[in-house]
Design a protein around this motif. Structure first.
Motif, PDB file in Angstrom:
ATOM      1  N   ARG A  20      41.690  40.487  37.794  1.00  0.00           N
ATOM      2  CA  ARG A  20      42.205  39.567  36.770  1.00  0.00           C
ATOM      3  C   ARG A  20      41.193  38.480  36.431  1.00  0.00           C
ATOM      4  O   ARG A  20      41.163  37.981  35.318  1.00  0.00           O
ATOM      5  N   GLU A  21      40.359  38.095  37.418  1.00  0.00           N
ATOM      6  CA  GLU A  21      39.410  37.011  37.213  1.00  0.00           C
ATOM      7  C   GLU A  21      38.015  37.500  36.831  1.00  0.00           C
ATOM      8  O   GLU A  21      37.130  36.687  36.562  1.00  0.00           O
ATOM      9  N   ALA A  22      37.815  38.817  36.800  1.00  0.00           N
ATOM     10  CA  ALA A  22      36.497  39.383  36.486  1.00  0.00           C
ATOM     11  C   ALA A  22      36.073  38.992  35.073  1.00  0.00           C
ATOM     12  O   ALA A  22      36.905  38.892  34.170  1.00  0.00           O
ATOM     13  N   VAL A  23      34.770  38.789  34.915  1.00  0.00           N
ATOM     14  CA  VAL A  23      34.262  38.352  33.615  1.00  0.00           C
ATOM     15  C   VAL A  23      33.957  39.513  32.666  1.00  0.00           C
ATOM     16  O   VAL A  23      33.864  39.309  31.470  1.00  0.00           O
ATOM     17  N   ASP A  25      34.752  43.859  31.673  1.00  0.00           N
ATOM     18  CA  ASP A  25      35.704  44.952  31.828  1.00  0.00           C
ATOM     19  C   ASP A  25      35.302  45.941  32.916  1.00  0.00           C
ATOM     20  O   ASP A  25      36.158  46.462  33.636  1.00  0.00           O
ATOM     21  N   ALA A  26      34.005  46.228  33.047  1.00  0.00           N
ATOM     22  CA  ALA A  26      33.543  47.182  34.059  1.00  0.00           C
ATOM     23  C   ALA A  26      33.829  46.669  35.467  1.00  0.00           C
ATOM     24  O   ALA A  26      34.260  47.427  36.350  1.00  0.00           O
ATOM     25  N   GLU A  27      33.598  45.388  35.688  1.00  0.00           N
ATOM     26  CA  GLU A  27      33.875  44.787  36.990  1.00  0.00           C
ATOM     27  C   GLU A  27      35.375  44.841  37.288  1.00  0.00           C
ATOM     28  O   GLU A  27      35.791  45.215  38.397  1.00  0.00           O
ATOM     29  N   ALA A  28      36.192  44.493  36.307  1.00  0.00           N
ATOM     30  CA  ALA A  28      37.640  44.523  36.486  1.00  0.00           C
ATOM     31  C   ALA A  28      38.110  45.939  36.808  1.00  0.00           C
ATOM     32  O   ALA A  28      38.933  46.148  37.705  1.00  0.00           O
ATOM     33  N   GLU A  29      37.576  46.912  36.097  1.00  0.00           N
ATOM     34  CA  GLU A  29      37.969  48.300  36.325  1.00  0.00           C
ATOM     35  C   GLU A  29      37.553  48.772  37.713  1.00  0.00           C
ATOM     36  O   GLU A  29      38.285  49.517  38.379  1.00  0.00           O
ATOM     37  N   ALA A  30      36.402  48.333  38.181  1.00  0.00           N
ATOM     38  CA  ALA A  30      35.947  48.702  39.532  1.00  0.00           C
ATOM     39  C   ALA A  30      36.915  48.161  40.591  1.00  0.00           C
ATOM     40  O   ALA A  30      37.244  48.876  41.552  1.00  0.00           O
ATOM     41  N   TYR A  31      37.390  46.938  40.426  1.00  0.00           N
ATOM     42  CA  TYR A  31      38.357  46.378  41.369  1.00  0.00           C
ATOM     43  C   TYR A  31      39.681  47.149  41.312  1.00  0.00           C
ATOM     44  O   TYR A  31      40.289  47.438  42.348  1.00  0.00           O
ATOM     45  N   ARG A  32      40.136  47.479  40.103  1.00  0.00           N
ATOM     46  CA  ARG A  32      41.386  48.235  39.973  1.00  0.00           C
ATOM     47  C   ARG A  32      41.245  49.622  40.604  1.00  0.00           C
ATOM     48  O   ARG A  32      42.164  50.113  41.261  1.00  0.00           O
TER      49      ARG A  32
END
Length: 184
Positions: A20-23, A25-32
């Motif tokens: 949710r706090e990732a800057v 989209d790729a970083e956010a998707e990696a966490y998900r």
């Protein structure tokens, strides 16, 4: 009772918050994706449910889902599901415990960094306790922004010295809270 250990639940929550706090989209998707893999190892899946009081991470057994939809007839024991509040107010019944933890953080900031930072820490503790019933350590970026931009100027009656160091005070307070300041 849920099949997930507290460690797995904590990891799923942490990965969700990081996404949710990732800057980007790729970083956010990696966490998900990491959260999905972690939960999948235990036969679980997750989704985010929006409510009037905020967003909730819902982890539940995969067998409850068909074609992306939870099938009520497949739910054998609702206690196997796990819900973690991601935003909005915490548990008001735990207010005293939350307030004690937040006051311990205020004391630590005051002792380590002086009265001005301590006064700002106290204002943040008031805000988190009274508005969200949450420990400072659980404050989201949006809640901290609301504190700085709305609550602090209107409700804290800050001095010029407090205003001048507000950003640093928030950093020090959040760092102290994240460091696990004890209640004693």
């Amino acid at each position: 009772m849920t099949d997930l250990s507290a460690d797995v639940i904590d990891r799923a929550e942490r990965l969700t918050r990081l996404a949710r706090e990732a800057v980007d989209d790729a970083e956010a998707e990696a966490y998900r994706a990491e959260r999905t893999e972690c939960l999948s190892e235990h036969g679980y899946t997750a989704r985010i449910r929006s409510e009037d009081t905020g967003e909730v991470l819902v982890c539940h057994p995969r067998e409850w889902v068909e074609d992306g939809v939870i099938r009520p007839e497949r739910i054998d024991d609702v206690d196997r599901g796990v819900e973690v509040q991601l935003s909005g107010p915490g548990d008001p019944d735990e207010w005293e415990t939350v307030d004690e933890r937040n006051r311990a953080v205020v004391d630590a900031v005051t002792e380590d960094h002086g009265e001005v930072h301590g006064a700002n820490a106290a204002a943040l503790a008031d805000f988190m306790g009274n508005h969200y019933a949450k420990p400072i350590a659980d404050a989201t970026p949006d809640e901290l922004r609301e504190f700085r931009e709305e609550y602090f100027p209107r409700n804290a009656w800050p001095t010029n010295d407090q205003r001048a160091v507000l950003e640093r005070s928030v950093e020090l307070t959040v760092d102290a809270a994240a460091g696990g300041v004890s209640d004693s």
